[in-house]
Design an enzyme around this catalytic site. Structure first.
Site, short mmCIF file in Angstrom:
data_model
loop_
_atom_site.label_atom_id
_atom_site.label_comp_id
_atom_site.label_asym_id
_atom_site.label_seq_id
_atom_site.Cartn_x
_atom_site.Cartn_y
_atom_site.Cartn_z
N GLU A 194 0.48 -0.85 0.17
CA GLU A 194 0.21 0.15 -0.33
C GLU A 194 1.03 1.64 -0.21
OE1 GLU A 194 -2.79 -1.19 2.87
OE2 GLU A 194 -3.33 -1.75 2.23
N ASN B 299 2.01 -5.51 -2.57
CA ASN B 299 0.94 -5.77 -2.60
C ASN B 299 -0.02 -4.72 -2.51
OD1 ASN B 299 -1.28 -7.29 -2.25
ND2 ASN B 299 -1.37 -6.98 -0.24
N HIS C 138 -10.48 -6.26 -2.25
CA HIS C 138 -11.36 -5.94 -1.14
C HIS C 138 -12.71 -5.70 -2.15
CE1 HIS C 138 -9.05 -7.52 2.06
NE2 HIS C 138 -7.73 -6.99 1.79
N GLU D 123 -5.66 -11.02 -1.24
CA GLU D 123 -7.29 -10.77 -0.34
C GLU D 123 -8.21 -10.59 -0.91
OE1 GLU D 123 -4.84 -6.87 2.16
OE2 GLU D 123 -3.57 -7.72 2.07
N ASP E 268 -11.98 -10.61 -1.09
CA ASP E 268 -13.84 -11.13 -0.61
C ASP E 268 -14.57 -9.68 -1.36
OD1 ASP E 268 -12.81 -8.22 0.76
OD2 ASP E 268 -12.25 -9.49 3.10
O1 G3I Z 1 -4.78 -8.57 18.71
C1 G3I Z 1 -5.94 -6.97 19.61
C2 G3I Z 1 -6.20 -7.69 20.70
O2 G3I Z 1 -5.51 -8.00 21.52
C3 G3I Z 1 -7.24 -6.71 21.07
O3 G3I Z 1 -7.93 -7.05 21.85
C4 G3I Z 1 -8.44 -6.42 19.97
C5 G3I Z 1 -9.19 -5.06 20.41
O4 G3I Z 1 -9.46 -4.27 18.82
O5 G3I Z 1 -7.31 -5.79 18.68
C6 G3I Z 1 -6.57 -6.58 18.53
O6 G3I Z 1 -6.36 -6.38 17.10
C7 G3I Z 1 -6.96 -6.22 15.73
C8 G3I Z 1 -5.99 -7.00 14.58
O7 G3I Z 1 -6.80 -7.09 13.99
C9 G3I Z 1 -6.12 -8.97 15.40
O8 G3I Z 1 -7.42 -8.82 15.41
C10 G3I Z 1 -7.01 -4.53 15.38
O9 G3I Z 1 -7.44 -4.31 16.42
C11 G3I Z 1 -6.94 -4.78 14.04
O10 G3I Z 1 -7.79 -3.28 13.77
C12 G3I Z 1 -6.07 -5.68 12.99
O11 G3I Z 1 -6.93 -5.10 11.88
C13 G3I Z 1 -6.95 -6.11 11.10
C14 G3I Z 1 -6.38 -4.96 10.13
O12 G3I Z 1 -5.76 -5.32 8.70
C15 G3I Z 1 -5.25 -3.59 10.39
O13 G3I Z 1 -5.00 -2.88 9.82
C16 G3I Z 1 -7.62 -7.33 10.06
O14 G3I Z 1 -7.73 -8.46 11.44
C17 G3I Z 1 -6.58 -7.26 8.49
O15 G3I Z 1 -7.32 -8.62 8.22
C18 G3I Z 1 -5.87 -6.23 8.12
O16 G3I Z 1 -6.02 -6.42 7.04
C19 G3I Z 1 -5.59 -6.21 5.94
C20 G3I Z 1 -3.98 -6.49 5.14
O17 G3I Z 1 -3.19 -6.83 6.08
C21 G3I Z 1 -3.82 -5.01 4.51
N1 G3I Z 1 -4.50 -5.16 3.36
C22 G3I Z 1 -5.79 -4.82 4.00
C23 G3I Z 1 -6.30 -5.97 4.81
C24 G3I Z 1 -7.54 -5.13 5.26
O18 G3I Z 1 -7.88 -4.06 5.80
#
Ligand code: G3I
Length: 297
Positions: free
Chosen positions: A111, A152, A188, A215, A217
């Site tokens: 990105e 990516n 996405h 990725e 969906d």
């Molecule tokens: O691990 C913490 C946990 O300890 C806490 O209790 C909880 C409370 O909100 O948060 C947890 O962290 C979260 C993490 O995912 C793990 O589940 C974050 O808040 C959350 O923001 C994070 O989201 C991820 C996101 O990237 C962040 O940028 C998504 O799972 C993940 O699917 C998403 O993936 C990205 C790719 O890496 C890059 N391309 C876009 C894609 C979608 O945004």
């Protein structure tokens, strides 16, 4: 896939049964692997990589250099240019080196383009300058000369300012002999057709790199009725079909296994049901449409 769901037999079983490749969804990100400078924690990533090996699945490494999910010591901009280059080098070497021979493909930079197609202003761009991107690829290549290295991004699946900027970026990297092997189009998407998807895949491949959907969906409005699942199935099939039509389009990766674990509900309020399986791991019409498209039917 997610390490925290590995203990769920239904989830783990479905991943092992239905796929031949997995991407750790968060486990390799900088805030997880190196939350403090030089202190690495690979516990979660090791669980996913170990699961993949036990089940004969390959692993996509995601992600080495990205402006999100960074630890504060990197994100806050306090490192000067040389210190940030050194941190980037140490981080890339640690991850790529640890998994050498086990992770054959890495998203090196994620990105780097802004919505208008210009460079995204990130801590890496602002501190190091535009060359951080090729530096990251060269460092990764030295750490594992056998690894496939990927740029990516999202919103670049078709033609348009950002898709055009991606093409120009990759053309420049190839011209400058930066060790890039493939371009990842995240995918996405909504059910709307992506204008220029086939043309984008073809022109990127013509540069001499592989392309893949990394990725994928297809989100649906929560308010849409059951027939929206048919439109979703058609959208998935279009994307998979477009990839199959291009010899250098090597792989389609789906983001999230099922509607219960997808990030879409939280990231896009009012939308969900974006994956191939429902929240009870039952195949949706999209799953059957993807299988048919993969078989060329
Ligand atoms: O691990 C913490 C946990 O300890 C806490 O209790 C909880 C409370 O909100 O948060 C947890 O962290 C979260 C993490 O995912 C793990 O589940 C974050 O808040 C959350 O923001 C994070 O989201 C991820 C996101 O990237 C962040 O940028 C998504 O799972 C993940 O699917 C998403 O993936 C990205 C790719 O890496 C890059 N391309 C876009 C894609 C979608 O945004």
């Amino acid at each position: 896939m997610r390490a925290d769901l590995l203990g769920d037999g239904g989830y783990a079983g479905a991943v092992a049964r239905l796929f031949d490749s997995v991407t750790p969804e968060n486990e390799l990100k900088w805030e997880v692997t190196e939350s403090q400078p030089g202190h690495f924690d690979f516990a979660s990533a090791d669980r996913v990589v170990g699961f993949a090996r036990r089940h004969g699945l390959s692993v996509r490494g995601h992600v080495l250099v990205w402006q999100n999910q960074l630890p504060a010591w990197v994100a806050d901009g306090s490192l000067g240019r040389d210190a940030l280059v050194a941190a980037m080098r140490r981080h890339i070497r640690a991850l790529v080196g640890r998994y050498r021979g086990r992770i054959a493909e890495w998203d090196v930079v994620n990105e780097a383009l802004a919505e208008d197609g210009g460079p995204r202003r990130t801590v890496f761009y602002d501190t190091i300058g535009p060359r951080y991107l090729e530096m990251a690829f060269r460092i990764a290549h030295r750490a594992d000369p056998g690894a496939r290295l990927v740029y990516n991004d999202y919103g670049v699946e078709g033609l348009g300012p950002k898709g055009d900027a991606l093409f120009a970026l990759v053309r420049r990297l190839v011209r400058d002999r930066v060790p890039i092997d493939a371009v990842g189009l995240q995918g996405h998407l909504t059910t709307a057709p992506v204008p220029g998807l086939a043309a984008q895949l073809r022109r990127l491949a013509a540069l001499g790199v592989d392309v893949e959907l990394t990725e994928l969906d297809v989100r649906l409005p929560d308010a849409a009725g059951a027939d929206a699942l048919a439109a979703q199935a058609a959208a998935y099939a279009r994307v998979v079909g477009a990839c199959r039509a291009v010899a250098r389009c090597r792989r389609v990766t789906f983001w999230g296994l099922d509607d219960a674990d997808s990030f879409i509900d939280s990231a896009y309020p009012g939308y969900g049901r974006a994956t191939l399986l429902d929240g009870d791991l039952r195949p949706k019409p999209a799953y059957r449409a993807v299988l048919a498209a993969l078989r060329g039917r």
